[in-house]
Design an enzyme around this catalytic site. Structure first.
Site, PDB file in Angstrom:
ATOM      1  N   LEU A 183     -24.098 -10.171 -26.698  1.00  9.91           N
ATOM      2  CA  LEU A 183     -23.170 -10.202 -25.717  1.00  9.91           C
ATOM      3  C   LEU A 183     -21.622 -10.327 -26.479  1.00  9.91           C
ATOM      4  CD1 LEU A 183     -24.323 -11.357 -22.539  1.00  9.91           C
ATOM      5  CD2 LEU A 183     -23.929  -8.511 -23.345  1.00  9.91           C
ATOM      6  N   ARG A 184     -21.746 -11.340 -27.512  1.00  6.87           N
ATOM      7  CA  ARG A 184     -20.817 -10.923 -28.667  1.00  6.87           C
ATOM      8  C   ARG A 184     -19.916 -12.310 -28.434  1.00  6.87           C
ATOM      9  NH1 ARG A 184     -23.662  -9.230 -32.516  1.00  6.87           N
ATOM     10  NH2 ARG A 184     -23.540  -6.954 -32.876  1.00  6.87           N
ATOM     11  N   GLY A 224     -26.498  -2.461 -36.852  1.00  7.30           N
ATOM     12  CA  GLY A 224     -27.054  -2.458 -35.385  1.00  7.30           C
ATOM     13  C   GLY A 224     -26.408  -1.400 -34.508  1.00  7.30           C
ATOM     14  N   ASP A 231     -32.366  -4.772 -28.335  1.00  2.65           N
ATOM     15  CA  ASP A 231     -31.108  -5.071 -29.517  1.00  2.65           C
ATOM     16  C   ASP A 231     -29.706  -4.076 -29.661  1.00  2.65           C
ATOM     17  OD1 ASP A 231     -29.960  -6.511 -31.364  1.00  2.65           O
ATOM     18  OD2 ASP A 231     -31.650  -5.826 -33.201  1.00  2.65           O
ATOM     19  N   HIS A 279     -20.580  -2.943 -32.195  1.00  9.56           N
ATOM     20  CA  HIS A 279     -19.943  -3.505 -33.327  1.00  9.56           C
ATOM     21  C   HIS A 279     -18.271  -3.127 -33.367  1.00  9.56           C
ATOM     22  CE1 HIS A 279     -22.154  -5.927 -35.655  1.00  9.56           C
ATOM     23  NE2 HIS A 279     -23.344  -4.734 -35.530  1.00  9.56           N
ATOM     24  N   ASN A 327     -26.054 -15.366 -31.962  1.00 11.05           N
ATOM     25  CA  ASN A 327     -25.586 -15.383 -33.562  1.00 11.05           C
ATOM     26  C   ASN A 327     -23.274 -15.212 -32.623  1.00 11.05           C
ATOM     27  OD1 ASN A 327     -26.495 -12.648 -32.107  1.00 11.05           O
ATOM     28  ND2 ASN A 327     -26.335 -12.343 -34.831  1.00 11.05           N
TER      29      ASN A 327
HETATM   30  O1  DOR Z   1     -28.538  -4.623 -36.331  1.00 14.93           O
HETATM   31  C1  DOR Z   1     -28.685  -5.504 -36.273  1.00 14.93           C
HETATM   32  N1  DOR Z   1     -27.613  -5.688 -35.077  1.00 14.93           N
HETATM   33  N2  DOR Z   1     -30.033  -6.328 -36.570  1.00 14.93           N
HETATM   34  C2  DOR Z   1     -29.816  -7.884 -36.617  1.00 14.93           C
HETATM   35  O2  DOR Z   1     -30.835  -8.414 -36.380  1.00 14.93           O
HETATM   36  C3  DOR Z   1     -28.494  -8.079 -35.920  1.00 14.93           C
HETATM   37  C4  DOR Z   1     -27.605  -7.409 -34.738  1.00 14.93           C
HETATM   38  C5  DOR Z   1     -25.758  -7.970 -34.887  1.00 14.93           C
HETATM   39  O3  DOR Z   1     -26.372  -8.980 -34.611  1.00 14.93           O
HETATM   40  O4  DOR Z   1     -25.436  -6.995 -34.589  1.00 14.93           O
HETATM   41 ZN    ZN Z   2     -30.432  -8.628 -32.398  1.00 15.75          ZN
END
Ligand code: DOR
Ligand code: ZN
Length: 427
Positions: free
Chosen positions: A63-64, A324, A305, A309, A94
């Site tokens: 969710l950033r 991602g 997942d 971005h 993260n």
């Molecule tokens: O593709 C991915 N994006 N794999 C990951 O493990 C992290 C994720 C991201 O946080 O953008």
């Molecule tokens: Zn992930």
């Protein structure tokens, strides 16, 4: 506030239900699931010809917020989840700051409450700052509400630390979610190592980078007796290792992401940076094995997942683009088109992997329509024609390799605690 969802086909694998029934909701709680329910003064939701399921649960989203709000925030991510048919999501740590202490866990919960759209569960980091050096404050985070621990995006390369993380997590009966990647093998690879990487001259990530870590973590789970969950399984041998471990009684569960059961490395031939994801899109044989793993129950859950971005993060050379896929708004049609309509999974099996199974893994009281449950409900139209349009995404992340794809099926309505939080346009 009374509502009756009328005439839909209720699919609730938690109770073995699959048939035309009505669902009676009162004050945000499921009161009854039965044939021909009549309640005075109730609002009627017409679900004829539709599927009614427990609210979908995505146990792996990014969710950033805090820190990367240009990619997504809890508000836009919640809207995206609701539009994707999801009523609950678990977000990865993260962020910036990293979710590695109770203050950040509380922040996520507070923001989720303010936004008041879908249920949001926080996954705490295994190690401080995701650095892989020392354990984060797991007990504190658990007490603040974290449902699992993971350094997702990065592996915990130190096996001794991973062992201790598993031991601690077992004390609170929560799973450790493994981002299985040996970074010495993946190095600076950007796509699957194989035919396509050779043709395109892009640096490869071998399947073994994932598999050696899946094997290691299965061994550590077996040694400690702790619960292990393998995130985004992408290779044939990973599936096989998990299958054998389950046969031995190891407490391991696993998830697969829609892009790993729909796309192969061939998609990278387009050089579309939206195909860049970690773990990478693999070979056709791997995709087939992931589907088999879903079919035979080796893979318990479908998780997106969702990794939004910005345009700039992706508008660059393949080597430099971010990893991602923004996936939460395409998952339901992809599951319908590629798993249900092809006979890989029955409708009940698919719903199980989107509801009760992730709920069990996370230990949350969700994923069922049994009377007394929170009225989190998803209504799905299996026959809808979907044309993916990233510009219509609620997510800030428009980074989807599925843009303009024609798919079958879509969410129709998303209900959280008895409130309609999203419905398809034109309804
Ligand atoms: O593709 C991915 N994006 N794999 C990951 O493990 C992290 C994720 C991201 O946080 O953008
Ligand atoms: Zn992930």
């Amino acid at each position: 506030m009374k509502k009756v969802i009328k005439g839909g086909k209720v699919v609730d694998p938690s109770r073995g239900i699959c048939g035309i029934m009505d669902v009676y909701i009162c004050n945000g709680i499921v009161k009854a699931v039965d044939k021909n329910i009549e309640v005075e003064d109730a609002e009627i939701i017409n679900a004829y010809g539709k599927i009614v399921t427990p609210g979908l649960i995505d146990m792996h989203v990014h969710l950033r917020e805090p820190g990367f709000e240009a990619k997504e925030d809890i508000e836009s991510g919640s809207r995206a989840a609701a539009a994707g048919g999801y009523t609950s999501v678990a977000c990865m740590p993260n962020t910036n700051p990293v979710i590695d202490n109770k203050t950040v866990v509380r922040f996520i919960k507070d923001r989720a409450r303010e936004v008041h759209k879908v249920n949001i569960y926080a996954i705490g980091a295994i190690t401080k700052g995701l650095k892989g050096e020392e354990l984060a404050e797991m007990a504190d985070m658990r007490a603040a509400g974290a449902v699992a621990f993971s350094d997702d995006g990065k592996p915990v390369m130190n096996s001794g630390l991973m062992r201790r993380a598993l031991e601690y997590a077992a004390m609170f009966d929560v799973p450790i979610i493994s981002h299985s990647e040996d970074t010495n093998l993946s190095a600076d690879g950007v796509i699957n190592e194989g035919r396509v990487s050779a043709v395109l001259g892009l640096k490869g990530i071998p399947a073994a980078a994932e598999e050696v870590m899946v094997a290691r973590d299965v061994i550590l789970s077996e040694m400690t007796g702790s619960r292990l969950h393998i995130a985004h399984v992408s290779t044939k041998r990973s599936v096989e290792i998990i299958r054998r471990a389950k046969e031995r009684g190891v407490k391991v569960t696993a998830e697969a992401a829609p892009h790993h059961f729909t796309l192969t490395e061939d998609s990278v031939m387009s050089f579309d940076t939206n195909t860049k994801v970690n773990p990478p899109l693999r070979s056709a044989e791997d995709v087939e094995a992931v589907k088999q793993g879903l079919k035979d129950g080796t893979i318990d859950a479908i998780a997106t997942d969702h990794a939004p971005h910005t345009y700039e993060d992706k508008d660059t050379e393949y080597d430099n683009a971010a990893f991602g896929i923004s996936g939460i708004e395409t998952a339901v049609p992809l599951v319908i088109t590629y798993l249900i309509n092809t006979g890989v999974l029955t409708l009940s099996q698919a719903v199980e992997k989107l509801t009760i199974n992730p709920a069990k893994i996370l230990g949350i009281n969700k994923g069922s329509l049994k009377p007394g449950s929170d009225a989190d409900i998803t209504i799905i139209d299996l026959d809808a024609k979907t044309v993916v349009d990233v510009n219509k995404f609620e997510s800030r992340g428009k980074n989807s390799p599925f843009n303009r794809w024609k798919l079958k099926g879509s969410p129709f309505m998303t209900i959280v605690g008895g409130r309609v939080v999203w419905q398809k346009e034109g309804c």
